[in-house]
Design an enzyme around this catalytic site. Structure first.
Site, PDB file in Angstrom:
ATOM      1  N   LYS A 111     -18.533   1.097   5.898  1.00 37.57           N
ATOM      2  CA  LYS A 111     -18.589   0.008   4.916  1.00 37.57           C
ATOM      3  C   LYS A 111     -19.149  -1.217   5.631  1.00 37.57           C
ATOM      4  CE  LYS A 111     -15.794  -3.456   2.717  1.00 37.57           C
ATOM      5  NZ  LYS A 111     -14.491  -3.900   2.190  1.00 37.57           N
ATOM      6  N   GLY A 172      -9.463 -10.977  -1.098  1.00 33.30           N
ATOM      7  CA  GLY A 172      -8.081 -11.445  -0.980  1.00 33.30           C
ATOM      8  C   GLY A 172      -7.678 -12.509  -1.981  1.00 33.30           C
ATOM      9  N   ALA A 198     -13.348  -6.017  -3.701  1.00 38.99           N
ATOM     10  CA  ALA A 198     -12.774  -7.360  -3.506  1.00 38.99           C
ATOM     11  C   ALA A 198     -12.589  -8.117  -4.818  1.00 38.99           C
ATOM     12  CB  ALA A 198     -13.603  -8.223  -2.570  1.00 38.99           C
ATOM     13  N   ASN A 220      -7.485  -3.905  -1.372  1.00 39.71           N
ATOM     14  CA  ASN A 220      -6.486  -3.890  -0.304  1.00 39.71           C
ATOM     15  C   ASN A 220      -5.337  -4.845  -0.645  1.00 39.71           C
ATOM     16  OD1 ASN A 220      -4.991  -4.028   2.095  1.00 39.71           O
ATOM     17  ND2 ASN A 220      -6.758  -4.099   3.392  1.00 39.71           N
ATOM     18  N   THR A 221      -5.668  -6.151  -0.704  1.00 41.63           N
ATOM     19  CA  THR A 221      -4.624  -7.163  -0.861  1.00 41.63           C
ATOM     20  C   THR A 221      -3.820  -6.989  -2.153  1.00 41.63           C
ATOM     21  OG1 THR A 221      -6.122  -8.645   0.286  1.00 41.63           O
ATOM     22  CG2 THR A 221      -4.189  -9.642  -0.695  1.00 41.63           C
TER      23      THR A 221
END
Lengths: 269, 66
Positions: A111, A172, A198, A220-221
């Site tokens: 990535k 994030g 994201a 992710n976050t």
């Protein structure tokens, strides 16, 4: 008004990267968890088959027996997708990918992300293009984090990137998809998988990405920073599946006024 | 001799190999990758690779990230 029945339903193409077909359209990161146990549990609950990792200096002189991420998230069970997070130049991103390939025994799926500045972590697209070109010529399979500019997305595809991954909102931030129109344009023009990477904050954001026709979502976050990450991982799995099913169903047309669901005929009052 | 290991100066015996270094660090058998002067050194070459004074060595591994 367009007759919707004339528009063919979207084709349910399997998700494929580098010759391998994946059932899950949710890709997850491994950062920001409280500990390795929570990381492993959340990833399992997400149903993800592809997980991202970062490449960093080994802590020397500290406990060498501390658990290793790749013991919890084993390359035997998951496709490991090393990222170039933290890189602000093409050169650093290329170095990171080469280290990752050595780390993962020649595995060449990466990535690519080259960041522009600290405050927004917005991608630096000029450096991203330079890095993508070098990596592709060196035999890497590049999944690329990028801005939501439809022309740049197409350019990355034409260069040979195997997946286009525009941000929905800054990394994030959890702000959700800020420019649905651009994401939709990128999807319409692409011949390789498009994933929102994201910006997702909660399940509905992931569903919206999939309803727009994205092939998957990388996050992710949104999972790791939920108060109950394992439950949120499950929510995201369902959200991705729901959005995909809705996209493939061909949603109803929006109307300005009501249209009764129950028949008028046969009323007895 | 002196090398720069993950950004810090480190004194190593002359002629030390990468294999010697990772054993000295307690990292033998761990999943890691090594770069010397910004060039990858394949794992298979650790035993033969002799470090030189002033080499910049990076030892990296995978950690959590998104």
């Amino acid at each position: 008004m367009t007759d919707q029945s004339q528009i063919p339903l979207p084709e349910d193409k399997p998700l494929e990267f580098a010759g391998r077909v994946y059932q899950s359209r949710l890709l997850v990161g491994t950062g920001k968890y409280r500990d390795m146990t929570e990381t492993g549990d959340a990833i399992k609950a997400s149903g993800a088959e592809i997980v991202t990792v970062a490449v960093r200096r080994t802590n020397l002189g500290q406990n060498p027996d501390e658990p290793n991420l790749l013991d919890v998230v084993s390359p035997k069970d998951y496709t490991i997708l090393p990222n170039t997070a933290g890189c602000f130049t093409a050169k650093d991103a290329v170095r990171t990918c080469k280290l990752a390939r050595e780390l993962l025994d020649g595995h060449n799926l990466v990535k690519l992300e080259v960041l522009g500045e600290e405050k927004t972590l917005y991608p630096n697209m000029t450096e991203t293009l330079v890095a993508a070109e070098q990596l592709i010529s060196d035999g890497f399979q590049v999944m690329v984090y990028c801005s939501d500019d439809p022309l740049l997305a197409k350019r990355l595809e034409e260069m040979g990137c195997i997946a286009i991954m525009p941000l929905g909102a800054p990394i994030g931030s959890g702000l959700g998809i800020q420019n649905r129109y651009n994401i939709r344009l990128i999807v319409e023009n692409a011949n390789v998988p498009v994933l929102v990477d994201a910006g997702v904050g909660t399940a509905s954001d992931a569903t919206i990405a999939m309803e727009l026709g994205c092939d998957g979502v990388l996050m992710n976050t949104a999972i790791a920073s939920a108060r109950d990450p394992v439950r949120m991982a499950r929510a995201m799995k369902l959200a991705i599946e729901s959005g995909r099913e809705a996209y493939l169903s061909g949603r109803m047309a929006k109307k300005a006024y009501a249209s009764a669901s129950s028949p008028i005929d046969g009323t007895f009052f | 001799m002196n090398v720069i290991l993950n950004g810090d100066h480190r004194e190593l015996p002359d002629q030390a190999t990468l294999q010697w270094l990772i054993e000295d660090l307690g990292l033998a058998g761990k999943r890691l990758a090594i770069e010397v002067n910004e060039e990858i050194v394949p794992r298979s070459q650790y035993g033969d690779y002799r470090l030189k004074d002033g080499d910049r060595v990076e030892v990296v591994h995978a950690i959590g990230g998104g």
